[in-house]
Enzyme design. Structure first.
Site, PDB file in Angstrom:
ATOM      1  N   VAL A   1       0.654  -1.295   0.077  1.00  0.00           N
ATOM      2  CA  VAL A   1       0.042  -0.063   0.212  1.00  0.00           C
ATOM      3  C   VAL A   1       0.874   1.351   0.191  1.00  0.00           C
ATOM      4  O   VAL A   1       1.922   1.304   0.552  1.00  0.00           O
ATOM      5  CB  VAL A   1      -0.959   0.189   1.160  1.00  0.00           C
TER       6      VAL A   1
ATOM      7  N   ASP B   1       0.227   4.514   1.441  1.00  0.00           N
ATOM      8  CA  ASP B   1      -0.471   5.313   2.223  1.00  0.00           C
ATOM      9  C   ASP B   1      -0.032   6.706   2.582  1.00  0.00           C
ATOM     10  O   ASP B   1      -0.463   7.532   1.625  1.00  0.00           O
ATOM     11  CB  ASP B   1      -0.563   4.591   3.768  1.00  0.00           C
TER      12      ASP B   1
ATOM     13  N   TYR C   1      -6.155  -6.861   4.736  1.00  0.00           N
ATOM     14  CA  TYR C   1      -5.542  -7.925   3.846  1.00  0.00           C
ATOM     15  C   TYR C   1      -5.603  -9.037   4.351  1.00  0.00           C
ATOM     16  O   TYR C   1      -5.767  -9.443   5.413  1.00  0.00           O
ATOM     17  CB  TYR C   1      -4.048  -7.298   3.589  1.00  0.00           C
ATOM     18  N   PRO C   2      -5.776 -10.122   3.407  1.00  0.00           N
ATOM     19  CA  PRO C   2      -5.990 -11.632   3.839  1.00  0.00           C
ATOM     20  C   PRO C   2      -4.988 -11.880   4.830  1.00  0.00           C
ATOM     21  O   PRO C   2      -5.288 -12.667   5.600  1.00  0.00           O
ATOM     22  CB  PRO C   2      -6.003 -12.133   2.484  1.00  0.00           C
ATOM     23  N   TRP C   3      -3.900 -11.519   4.778  1.00  0.00           N
ATOM     24  CA  TRP C   3      -2.904 -11.876   5.545  1.00  0.00           C
ATOM     25  C   TRP C   3      -2.863 -11.438   7.096  1.00  0.00           C
ATOM     26  O   TRP C   3      -2.294 -12.073   7.923  1.00  0.00           O
ATOM     27  CB  TRP C   3      -1.287 -11.776   5.245  1.00  0.00           C
TER      28      TRP C   3
ATOM     29  N   ARG D   1       3.194   7.306   2.077  1.00  0.00           N
ATOM     30  CA  ARG D   1       4.052   7.324   1.145  1.00  0.00           C
ATOM     31  C   ARG D   1       5.494   7.729   1.685  1.00  0.00           C
ATOM     32  O   ARG D   1       6.432   7.550   0.989  1.00  0.00           O
ATOM     33  CB  ARG D   1       3.982   8.607  -0.110  1.00  0.00           C
TER      34      ARG D   1
ATOM     35  N   LYS E   1      -3.783   5.010  -1.685  1.00  0.00           N
ATOM     36  CA  LYS E   1      -4.844   5.881  -1.222  1.00  0.00           C
ATOM     37  C   LYS E   1      -4.812   7.242  -1.494  1.00  0.00           C
ATOM     38  O   LYS E   1      -3.548   7.890  -1.498  1.00  0.00           O
ATOM     39  CB  LYS E   1      -4.440   5.858   0.282  1.00  0.00           C
TER      40      LYS E   1
END
Ligand code: G4P
Ligand code: MG
Length: 180
Positions: A98, A100, A156-158, A102, A128
């Site tokens: 991501v 975000d 996030y899936p993790w 930066r 974002k």
């Protein structure tokens, strides 16, 4: 930032990465190495390797302290060390999950530029749309974001303790989006 959460499944991550890999290829950028910013960039980087067959160097950079509060600046947890000289003259594809504030990305690009690579391109799953704390170094000429999203927290899936529940929430969210 609103309380709303944006759920993303492994399947969605995979498809985002595949789309990104296609865009990298179409852009004519042919990286020599992938540099993954951990830990969020690790799983996307491994998926990317399925489409862009290049070695992955892992770096660990954190902007958060152990209490989840922001540190003053991003700091290295682990760095490339013995292989850093191998980045000189190379085309790097820097990947993270991501963009975000930066801050982490810009810091990492700055550190990589010290090894005089030919080019550093940046790839993220999500960017974002918000006022960034830091600008991307001007040396970054190619920037690929899988999806541009508002400033909401991405699940996030993790990070999911219960992946079935997580996937269900993503499906609900998509159904909701389709209705509106
Ligand atoms: P940026 O340069 O990529 O914008 O990163 P920034 O310094 O703003 O902060 C990055 C940290 O914030 C990363 O964690 C990243 O995972 C986390 N982060 C920012 N927005 C989100 C979000 O919407 N969802 C989730 N799950 N994480 C977000 P980190 O401290 O680098 O640790 P790690 O999680 O990558 O291990
Ligand atoms: Mg990260």
């Amino acid at each position: 930032m609103s309380e709303q959460k944006y759920y993303v499944s492994y399947e969605t991550v995979h498809k985002l990465v595949r789309g990104l890999a296609e865009r990298v290829e179409k852009s004519g950028y042919d990286p020599d190495v992938i540099v993954a910013i951990g830990s969020g960039g690790f799983i996307p980087a491994r998926i990317l390797k399925t489409f862009i067959h290049r070695p992955i160097y892992a770096v660990g950079i954190s902007y958060y302290g152990t209490d989840h509060s922001h540190a003053d600046h991003p700091h290295k947890i682990q760095w490339i060390d013995e292989v850093q000289s191998q980045l000189t003259g190379k085309k790097i594809l820097l990947i993270d999950e991501v963009d975000d504030t930066r801050a982490t990305l810009a810091y990492c690009v700055g550190e990589l530029l010290k090894y005089k690579p030919e080019e550093v391109a940046v790839l993220v799953l999500h960017n974002k749309l918000k006022k960034k704390d830091v600008e991307m170094p001007v040396e970054v000429k190619r920037y690929f974001a899988g999806e541009e999203i508002p400033d909401i927290w991405i699940g996030y899936p993790w990070d999911a303790a219960d992946i079935d529940e997580h996937n269900r929430k993503e499906r609900e969210q998509r159904a909701q989006e389709a209705r509106t």
